[in-house]
Design a protein around this motif. Sequence first.
Motif, PDB file in Angstrom:
ATOM      1  N   LYS A 191       0.745  -1.244   0.207  1.00  0.00           N
ATOM      2  CA  LYS A 191      -0.258   0.397   0.289  1.00  0.00           C
ATOM      3  C   LYS A 191       0.277   1.384   0.242  1.00  0.00           C
ATOM      4  N   VAL A 192       2.323   1.287  -0.603  1.00  0.00           N
ATOM      5  CA  VAL A 192       2.660   2.139  -0.755  1.00  0.00           C
ATOM      6  C   VAL A 192       2.367   2.727  -1.627  1.00  0.00           C
ATOM      7  N   TRP A 193       1.648   1.693  -2.649  1.00  0.00           N
ATOM      8  CA  TRP A 193       2.198   3.076  -4.239  1.00  0.00           C
ATOM      9  C   TRP A 193       0.855   1.663  -5.359  1.00  0.00           C
ATOM     10  N   ASP A 194       0.132   3.209  -5.182  1.00  0.00           N
ATOM     11  CA  ASP A 194      -1.235   2.283  -6.488  1.00  0.00           C
ATOM     12  C   ASP A 194      -0.706   2.063  -8.224  1.00  0.00           C
ATOM     13  N   LYS A 195      -0.758   0.330  -8.501  1.00  0.00           N
ATOM     14  CA  LYS A 195      -0.149   0.333  -9.713  1.00  0.00           C
ATOM     15  C   LYS A 195      -0.019   0.812 -10.790  1.00  0.00           C
ATOM     16  N   GLU A 196      -1.064   1.777 -10.946  1.00  0.00           N
ATOM     17  CA  GLU A 196      -1.580   2.748 -12.183  1.00  0.00           C
ATOM     18  C   GLU A 196       0.237   4.072 -12.278  1.00  0.00           C
ATOM     19  N   GLU A 197      -0.317   4.565 -10.831  1.00  0.00           N
ATOM     20  CA  GLU A 197       0.309   5.539 -10.939  1.00  0.00           C
ATOM     21  C   GLU A 197       1.887   4.918 -10.345  1.00  0.00           C
ATOM     22  N   HIS A 198       2.478   3.946 -10.723  1.00  0.00           N
ATOM     23  CA  HIS A 198       3.536   3.365 -10.366  1.00  0.00           C
ATOM     24  C   HIS A 198       3.788   3.687 -11.849  1.00  0.00           C
ATOM     25  N   ILE A 199       3.515   2.776 -12.371  1.00  0.00           N
ATOM     26  CA  ILE A 199       3.691   2.059 -13.712  1.00  0.00           C
ATOM     27  C   ILE A 199       3.575   3.239 -15.050  1.00  0.00           C
ATOM     28  N   SER A 200       2.656   4.506 -14.195  1.00  0.00           N
ATOM     29  CA  SER A 200       3.309   6.405 -14.814  1.00  0.00           C
ATOM     30  C   SER A 200       4.332   6.546 -14.532  1.00  0.00           C
ATOM     31  N   TRP A 201       4.825   6.420 -13.552  1.00  0.00           N
ATOM     32  CA  TRP A 201       6.091   6.812 -13.302  1.00  0.00           C
ATOM     33  C   TRP A 201       7.175   5.958 -13.613  1.00  0.00           C
ATOM     34  N   MET A 202       7.107   5.084 -13.839  1.00  0.00           N
ATOM     35  CA  MET A 202       8.372   4.309 -14.662  1.00  0.00           C
ATOM     36  C   MET A 202       8.302   4.347 -16.041  1.00  0.00           C
ATOM     37  N   MET A 203       6.872   4.345 -15.927  1.00  0.00           N
ATOM     38  CA  MET A 203       7.063   4.997 -17.840  1.00  0.00           C
ATOM     39  C   MET A 203       7.858   6.638 -17.864  1.00  0.00           C
ATOM     40  N   SER A 204       7.424   7.424 -17.416  1.00  0.00           N
ATOM     41  CA  SER A 204       7.959   8.920 -17.640  1.00  0.00           C
ATOM     42  C   SER A 204       9.798   8.958 -17.099  1.00  0.00           C
ATOM     43  N   GLU A 205      10.249   7.934 -16.344  1.00  0.00           N
ATOM     44  CA  GLU A 205      11.490   7.573 -15.570  1.00  0.00           C
ATOM     45  C   GLU A 205      12.096   7.033 -16.934  1.00  0.00           C
ATOM     46  N   PHE A 206      11.334   6.285 -17.905  1.00  0.00           N
ATOM     47  CA  PHE A 206      12.702   5.501 -18.918  1.00  0.00           C
ATOM     48  C   PHE A 206      12.341   6.689 -20.245  1.00  0.00           C
ATOM     49  N   MET A 207      11.104   7.257 -20.154  1.00  0.00           N
ATOM     50  CA  MET A 207      11.043   7.415 -21.412  1.00  0.00           C
ATOM     51  C   MET A 207      12.452   9.250 -21.348  1.00  0.00           C
ATOM     52  N   ARG A 208      12.744   9.334 -19.996  1.00  0.00           N
ATOM     53  CA  ARG A 208      14.161  10.422 -19.257  1.00  0.00           C
ATOM     54  C   ARG A 208      14.781   9.782 -19.710  1.00  0.00           C
ATOM     55  N   ALA A 209      15.830   8.523 -19.115  1.00  0.00           N
ATOM     56  CA  ALA A 209      16.283   7.741 -19.185  1.00  0.00           C
ATOM     57  C   ALA A 209      16.898   7.699 -19.840  1.00  0.00           C
ATOM     58  N   ILE A 210      15.786   7.313 -22.052  1.00  0.00           N
ATOM     59  CA  ILE A 210      16.209   7.378 -23.334  1.00  0.00           C
ATOM     60  C   ILE A 210      16.587   8.255 -23.681  1.00  0.00           C
ATOM     61  N   SER A 211      16.587   9.398 -23.411  1.00  0.00           N
ATOM     62  CA  SER A 211      17.070  11.054 -23.763  1.00  0.00           C
ATOM     63  C   SER A 211      18.137  11.533 -22.893  1.00  0.00           C
ATOM     64  N   GLN A 212      18.521  10.388 -21.864  1.00  0.00           N
ATOM     65  CA  GLN A 212      20.055  11.616 -21.860  1.00  0.00           C
ATOM     66  C   GLN A 212      20.971  10.775 -22.096  1.00  0.00           C
ATOM     67  N   GLN A 213      22.577  11.842 -22.303  1.00  0.00           N
ATOM     68  CA  GLN A 213      23.580  11.097 -22.504  1.00  0.00           C
ATOM     69  C   GLN A 213      23.960  10.937 -21.536  1.00  0.00           C
ATOM     70  N   VAL A 214      24.248   9.105 -21.725  1.00  0.00           N
ATOM     71  CA  VAL A 214      24.411   8.348 -20.261  1.00  0.00           C
ATOM     72  C   VAL A 214      25.840   7.486 -21.383  1.00  0.00           C
ATOM     73  N   LYS A 215      27.161   7.267 -20.635  1.00  0.00           N
ATOM     74  CA  LYS A 215      27.980   6.034 -20.972  1.00  0.00           C
ATOM     75  C   LYS A 215      27.595   4.921 -19.977  1.00  0.00           C
ATOM     76  N   VAL A 216      26.761   4.059 -21.831  1.00  0.00           N
ATOM     77  CA  VAL A 216      26.287   1.854 -20.421  1.00  0.00           C
ATOM     78  C   VAL A 216      27.608   1.317 -21.051  1.00  0.00           C
ATOM     79  N   GLU A 217      28.241   0.736 -20.426  1.00  0.00           N
ATOM     80  CA  GLU A 217      28.461  -0.962 -20.522  1.00  0.00           C
ATOM     81  C   GLU A 217      27.412  -1.971 -20.075  1.00  0.00           C
TER      82      GLU A 217
END
Length: 110
Positions: free
Chosen positions: A78-104
Amino acid sequence: MEINFSIKAESTMNLKLDELTNKAILSEVDVAFSCDDLGMLTVFLDDDAEMNQEGFKALSNAFIQGLRASIERGHKSKVWDKEEHISWMMSEFMRAISQQVKVETYVGKE
């Protein structure tokens, strides 16, 4: 015939502190992929010991299942509603893809 083996995917994020905003900024991501069965590891690697399509599918699926477990655990406690959590994850995923980060990516036996 059923073959049992384990795949481990581990992501390490390296962060830098922006002293002006006092926020952590992602600078590098290290991804480690391992398999407890050396024979099965060859399924996920090409002749040059680089991950093939099956390897990247397995790596991605390991992370997807981890996200799914996080969503379920957050909802159950009961810390996070599923839909809200998924929405946050999708937002973070889109933000992460746009960042210039070294990946190994590292591959090996557990």
